[in-house]
Design a protein around this motif. Sequence first.
Motif, PDB file in Angstrom:
ATOM      1  N   TYR A   8       0.838  -1.201   0.000  1.00 61.62           N
ATOM      2  CA  TYR A   8       0.000   0.000   0.000  1.00 61.62           C
ATOM      3  C   TYR A   8       0.874   1.253   0.000  1.00 61.62           C
ATOM      4  O   TYR A   8       1.848   1.343   0.769  1.00 61.62           O
ATOM      5  CB  TYR A   8      -0.827   0.094   1.284  1.00 61.62           C
ATOM      6  CG  TYR A   8      -1.593  -1.122   1.697  1.00 61.62           C
ATOM      7  CD1 TYR A   8      -2.854  -1.388   1.161  1.00 61.62           C
ATOM      8  CD2 TYR A   8      -1.087  -1.979   2.674  1.00 61.62           C
ATOM      9  CE1 TYR A   8      -3.584  -2.503   1.589  1.00 61.62           C
ATOM     10  CE2 TYR A   8      -1.801  -3.084   3.103  1.00 61.62           C
ATOM     11  CZ  TYR A   8      -3.042  -3.341   2.557  1.00 61.62           C
ATOM     12  OH  TYR A   8      -3.758  -4.421   2.986  1.00 61.62           O
ATOM     13  N   ASP A   9       0.467   2.229  -0.798  1.00 61.91           N
ATOM     14  CA  ASP A   9       0.970   3.580  -0.593  1.00 61.91           C
ATOM     15  C   ASP A   9       0.307   4.063   0.718  1.00 61.91           C
ATOM     16  O   ASP A   9      -0.708   3.497   1.141  1.00 61.91           O
ATOM     17  CB  ASP A   9       0.538   4.442  -1.788  1.00 61.91           C
ATOM     18  CG  ASP A   9       0.850   5.902  -1.590  1.00 61.91           C
ATOM     19  OD1 ASP A   9       1.951   6.213  -1.110  1.00 61.91           O
ATOM     20  OD2 ASP A   9      -0.030   6.742  -1.901  1.00 61.91           O
ATOM     21  N   LEU A  10       0.869   5.080   1.335  1.00 60.66           N
ATOM     22  CA  LEU A  10       0.298   5.567   2.605  1.00 60.66           C
ATOM     23  C   LEU A  10      -0.599   6.800   2.402  1.00 60.66           C
ATOM     24  O   LEU A  10      -1.810   6.742   2.646  1.00 60.66           O
ATOM     25  CB  LEU A  10       1.439   5.909   3.577  1.00 60.66           C
ATOM     26  CG  LEU A  10       1.045   6.600   4.879  1.00 60.66           C
ATOM     27  CD1 LEU A  10       0.191   5.679   5.753  1.00 60.66           C
ATOM     28  CD2 LEU A  10       2.297   7.041   5.655  1.00 60.66           C
ATOM     29  N   ASP A  11       0.026   7.889   1.931  1.00 59.39           N
ATOM     30  CA  ASP A  11      -0.698   9.161   1.805  1.00 59.39           C
ATOM     31  C   ASP A  11      -1.753   9.059   0.711  1.00 59.39           C
ATOM     32  O   ASP A  11      -1.414   8.860  -0.458  1.00 59.39           O
ATOM     33  CB  ASP A  11       0.287  10.297   1.464  1.00 59.39           C
ATOM     34  CG  ASP A  11       1.300  10.526   2.591  1.00 59.39           C
ATOM     35  OD1 ASP A  11       0.879  10.631   3.748  1.00 59.39           O
ATOM     36  OD2 ASP A  11       2.509  10.612   2.309  1.00 59.39           O
ATOM     37  N   GLY A  12      -3.017   9.165   1.084  1.00 54.43           N
ATOM     38  CA  GLY A  12      -4.097   9.093   0.098  1.00 54.43           C
ATOM     39  C   GLY A  12      -4.624   7.689  -0.129  1.00 54.43           C
ATOM     40  O   GLY A  12      -5.586   7.511  -0.886  1.00 54.43           O
ATOM     41  N   VAL A 168      -1.173  -0.723  -4.290  1.00 55.45           N
ATOM     42  CA  VAL A 168      -2.372   0.127  -4.251  1.00 55.45           C
ATOM     43  C   VAL A 168      -1.908   1.576  -4.130  1.00 55.45           C
ATOM     44  O   VAL A 168      -1.190   1.923  -3.192  1.00 55.45           O
ATOM     45  CB  VAL A 168      -3.306  -0.226  -3.071  1.00 55.45           C
ATOM     46  CG1 VAL A 168      -4.589   0.605  -3.148  1.00 55.45           C
ATOM     47  CG2 VAL A 168      -3.621  -1.714  -3.035  1.00 55.45           C
ATOM     48  N   GLU A 169      -2.304   2.406  -5.071  1.00 58.56           N
ATOM     49  CA  GLU A 169      -1.785   3.770  -5.206  1.00 58.56           C
ATOM     50  C   GLU A 169      -2.883   4.766  -5.532  1.00 58.56           C
ATOM     51  O   GLU A 169      -3.879   4.411  -6.160  1.00 58.56           O
ATOM     52  CB  GLU A 169      -0.790   3.814  -6.387  1.00 58.56           C
ATOM     53  CG  GLU A 169       0.645   3.716  -5.997  1.00 58.56           C
ATOM     54  CD  GLU A 169       1.169   4.925  -5.225  1.00 58.56           C
ATOM     55  OE1 GLU A 169       0.490   5.967  -5.209  1.00 58.56           O
ATOM     56  OE2 GLU A 169       2.261   4.818  -4.661  1.00 58.56           O
ATOM     57  N   ASP A 170      -2.641   6.029  -5.169  1.00 56.58           N
ATOM     58  CA  ASP A 170      -3.594   7.079  -5.559  1.00 56.58           C
ATOM     59  C   ASP A 170      -2.952   8.107  -6.483  1.00 56.58           C
ATOM     60  O   ASP A 170      -3.608   9.083  -6.849  1.00 56.58           O
ATOM     61  CB  ASP A 170      -4.142   7.802  -4.317  1.00 56.58           C
ATOM     62  CG  ASP A 170      -3.082   8.649  -3.646  1.00 56.58           C
ATOM     63  OD1 ASP A 170      -1.923   8.189  -3.545  1.00 56.58           O
ATOM     64  OD2 ASP A 170      -3.401   9.779  -3.229  1.00 56.58           O
ATOM     65  N   SER A 171      -1.677   7.916  -6.834  1.00 59.93           N
ATOM     66  CA  SER A 171      -1.013   8.964  -7.631  1.00 59.93           C
ATOM     67  C   SER A 171      -0.416   8.395  -8.916  1.00 59.93           C
ATOM     68  O   SER A 171      -0.084   7.202  -8.992  1.00 59.93           O
ATOM     69  CB  SER A 171       0.119   9.598  -6.816  1.00 59.93           C
ATOM     70  OG  SER A 171       1.209   8.704  -6.721  1.00 59.93           O
TER      71      SER A 171
END
Length: 216
Positions: A8-12, A168-171
């Motif tokens: 997992y990415d953390l921020d977002g 898993v990413e948001d960017s």
Amino acid sequence: MSLKAVIYDLDGVITDTAKYHYDSWKWVGNQLEYTLTEKQNMKLKGVGRKESLDKILKWSGARISEAEKQSLLNRKNQMYLEYIDTMAPDEVFPGFKEFNKKAKSEGIKVAVGSSSRNAIRIIDKLDLVLAFHAIVDGGMTPNSKPEPDIFLLAAEKLQLKPEECLVVEDSQAGLTAAKKAGMKSILYGKDKGLKGAHMQIDNWLSADLDQFKNLY
Ligand code: BG6
Ligand code: MG
């Protein structure tokens, strides 16, 4: 092949820190007599601290010395940390802990791969230090996202091959980093303009582990 790990990415992805970054970067913008927009802040998602300042300097056209850059970076981070220190476990996105627990109960390894040098401090504030098999932050690798180093180190720490790990990413920077690492990726959130993800989930409450596994 089967899915062996989720990184997992953390921020977002686990919590919303973008609003704290935005306030702190806006302050930096003001020092440069420049108004940073929310849209520009979105472009800083996943991008390292120094690289983010470089972008703001480019947008603003401001020219400053290396010493001034360093001072702005330090002050930006001090301001950001004041926000971080107010964070509490209820800022973990709803459904994340349950999803993560389910993944672990099925033998899937879980890790965090974040560009942030403050990742461990944030994870501690969220009371999640013991929730992961590995944590890699922006201070542990020579290159930040969009380079693959952070995710490759996470796979190494889990003793797995990159292709067994799902990010898993948001960017965009994060999706590109996953691709360069040879990992499949899931886009977290409602953003429509990003490229390279194999699937998108709106939030953790609607995430289905079987769909993650079906990518393998
Ligand atoms: C990423 C954030 O996770 O970490 C970026 O999405 C941020 O917005 C980057 O710039 C670096 O964070 P930090 O905490 O080291 O300044
Ligand atoms: Mg992110």
